[in-house]
Every structure is written in C-alpha cells, then in structure tokens.
Motif scaffolding. Structure first.
Motif, PDB file in Angstrom:
ATOM      1  N   PRO A 158      -0.869   7.392   5.554  1.00 51.66           N
ATOM      2  CA  PRO A 158       0.583   7.213   5.500  1.00 51.66           C
ATOM      3  C   PRO A 158       1.134   7.195   4.085  1.00 51.66           C
ATOM      4  N   ALA A 159       0.244   7.152   3.091  1.00 54.21           N
ATOM      5  CA  ALA A 159       0.669   6.976   1.709  1.00 54.21           C
ATOM      6  C   ALA A 159       0.639   8.289   0.938  1.00 54.21           C
ATOM      7  N   ALA A 160       1.732   8.567   0.234  1.00 54.98           N
ATOM      8  CA  ALA A 160       1.740   9.686  -0.704  1.00 54.98           C
ATOM      9  C   ALA A 160       1.235   9.213  -2.064  1.00 54.98           C
ATOM     10  N   THR A 161       1.670   8.025  -2.480  1.00 57.58           N
ATOM     11  CA  THR A 161       1.256   7.442  -3.756  1.00 57.58           C
ATOM     12  C   THR A 161       1.206   5.930  -3.622  1.00 57.58           C
ATOM     13  N   VAL A 162       0.091   5.339  -4.031  1.00 61.26           N
ATOM     14  CA  VAL A 162      -0.010   3.886  -4.158  1.00 61.26           C
ATOM     15  C   VAL A 162      -0.719   3.596  -5.480  1.00 61.26           C
ATOM     16  N   THR A 163      -0.005   3.023  -6.414  1.00 59.82           N
ATOM     17  CA  THR A 163      -0.588   2.695  -7.723  1.00 59.82           C
ATOM     18  C   THR A 163      -0.224   1.262  -8.097  1.00 59.82           C
ATOM     19  N   PHE A 164      -1.031   0.693  -8.973  1.00 54.97           N
ATOM     20  CA  PHE A 164      -0.665  -0.609  -9.530  1.00 54.97           C
ATOM     21  C   PHE A 164      -1.089  -0.672 -10.982  1.00 54.97           C
ATOM     22  N   MET A 165      -0.429  -1.520 -11.730  1.00 54.56           N
ATOM     23  CA  MET A 165      -0.745  -1.738 -13.133  1.00 54.56           C
ATOM     24  C   MET A 165      -0.612  -3.223 -13.428  1.00 54.56           C
ATOM     25  N   TYR A 166      -1.321  -3.660 -14.449  1.00 53.24           N
ATOM     26  CA  TYR A 166      -1.162  -5.044 -14.866  1.00 53.24           C
ATOM     27  C   TYR A 166       0.249  -5.256 -15.400  1.00 53.24           C
TER      28      TYR A 166
END
Length: 288
Positions: A158-166
C-alpha cells in the motif's frame, strides 16, 4: 502524511516502516481470465498491468486470504470480481484505462488520480492506461482481486514511500553569537529558506551559512536518538493515516506471537502461520 515518533529507538521506527511497506494487507488483481484480446499486448502483459492498478479497499484487514478461504478463492469473503469490455469502433485510438474496470463491489474500485480542483480539462484523463486499441481491436476479460501483502508481491504494497530520519537538535554557540551584530544575526536568519528561525535561532540547515560567515563552530547539529520524523505516501488504496493505524495493529499482533512463543500449541492455534514464522519454523527462502 508526516508525523513524529518519539521516546523509542531506531529498531522500532524501522520495524514500523517495514510493516507499512510489506505487511499491511491490500487488495490487488491476482487472477485474469481473458476472453478476447486482439490488442498489440499479449495476455500476460495485460494481466501484469492489471495487477499493478491500485484498488481502494478499506476492508482489506477484515477480509480473508484466499488460502484460508473454504471456497475456491473466489467468494465474497476473500475476493472481488472485475469485468472489462472495450472495443475500438472508429479511426482514433481508444485508451482502455482503469476506469473501464467494473467492480462487483462498489466499495472496491480502482484509484482515481484525476484532479477535480484543477482548472485543466480532465476529460481525457480517465485513469491509468492499461492498453491502447486501434480500429477493430477488442479486449474482453474477467479479473479476480484478492487480499495479499507486499512481502508476497509488490502489487499488494500500500506504500509508495515510507521514510524516516532522526529529528535534528541544533546547538548554538552562545559565546560566538554574542560576537555577531544584529545585522549579522538578521542576515543569518534570512538565509534560511524554510524560515524556521527567528532572531533566537533554534533549528535546521544552517551550517553552510555559518561557514560563510567565518564562524564554522557557531552551529552544531546532532541527531536525537529517540525521536524520528516519518514521511508516508500511499498508492491511494488506503489513506496514509489508516496505513499507520493498520501497521501498528500488525506490530501488536507480532508482539502477542512473541509472548505466546513458549506455548507453541496455543500460538499455532491463535496465530497459525504467523506464529510458526515468528519461531522460524516456516520453510521460506528467507530463512535459509
């Protein structure tokens, strides 16, 4: 959607990211029966393109997997049926798109990407193009959409983009700040395009400006080890907020499996294949 995840570590943040990408279930076309196809694309090509069309389905979590269904994998509890019938009868090219797919369930339909707020005429933007037909060419097919997860095939992700950053934490050298004039302070503030500073600076992309002012030690940026900024974009099948909620629910189920892992019989009865997988008993390629 953007949100902050706090008071945890990178392992939990990454687990949440991976679940959103590959383990939250959605609906996608999995079986295609083509009756007539006189287009330039072969049957397999069209079936592949149909499978990648994102479908809106808010009840995917509650549906059964076809492998768990008592029927033949085509009942109302585990699948949705689509039909497509198109023929070009004039000299202009006919675009067969996702909007030509007719669903047996009005709640499960292809995602509509047309922008209703746009001032541009959208009459030609009728959905995702599946194939183009010339005069006399025809396409008639029946398709079955089933529940699945991205770990099995990307069409179910279902995800096109999933990112995380500090989350960044900015420290200002107070001694060096005292050496700046008000004009220099204002110049420093105005140099930041996101306008996250006022005359008492507190955040983000400032190192280059500090170097240009001849004071490279004026600003120091460090990462908060327990705070993360997430960016989530979906294919349109479900809302980003619902994707997050579903991912958290699946993570909770995985935690329950771990708690029950000592009692393997109870774990298998309650969680089936998921329980076995948690103990490394599933004979999947990734375990070898």
């Amino acid at each position: 959607m953007k949100f902050e995840l706090r008071e945890t570590d990178a392992s939990i943040a990454n687990a949440l990211r991976r679940v959103m990408i590959s383990e939250v279930p959605t609906i996608a076309i999995d079986l295609v029966e083509i009756e007539v196809n006189s287009s330039v694309l072969n049957d397999e090509f069209i079936a592949h393109r149909l499978g990648l069309v994102p479908l809106i389905c808010d009840r995917a979590m509650a549906m059964r997997f076809s492998r768990d269904c008592d029927g033949d994998g085509q009942c109302e509890y585990c699948s949705v049926e689509f039909h497509l019938r198109a023929k070009c009868i004039n000299d202009s090219t006919l675009d067969v798109t996702s909007k030509d797919l007719y669903s047996s369930d009005h709640a499960v339909v292809p995602v509509d990407f047309s922008d209703a707020s746009s001032t541009i005429d959208n009459t030609e933007s009728r959905g995702i193009i599946i194939v183009k037909l010339c005069r006399g060419q025809e396409l008639i097919l029946r398709a079955i959409a089933r529940k699945g997860i991205g770990k099995d095939h990307a069409k179910w992700s279902p995800a096109a983009t999933v990112t995380f950053m500090y989350e960044p934490e900015i420290y200002i050298n107070e001694e060096l700040m005292e050496t700046l004039t008000m004009a220099e302070k204002q110049e420093f503030v105005d140099s930041i395009p996101t306008k996250v500073f006022d005359t008492n600076p507190l955040q983000w992309t400032v190192l280059k400006k500090a170097e240009a002012m001849g004071k490279p030690d004026f600003v120091e940026i460090q990462a908060k080890e327990d705070s993360f900024i997430f960016t989530v974009e979906t294919t349109g099948g479900i809302k980003a907020s619902q994707l997050l909620i579903n991912a958290i629910e699946i993570l909770k189920q995985k935690q329950d499996v771990v708690r029950l892992s000592a009692d393997t019989v109870e774990a298998d009865e309650q969680f089936g294949e998921l329980g076995a997988h948690a103990r490394g008993l599933c004979s999947t390629p990734e375990n070898f």
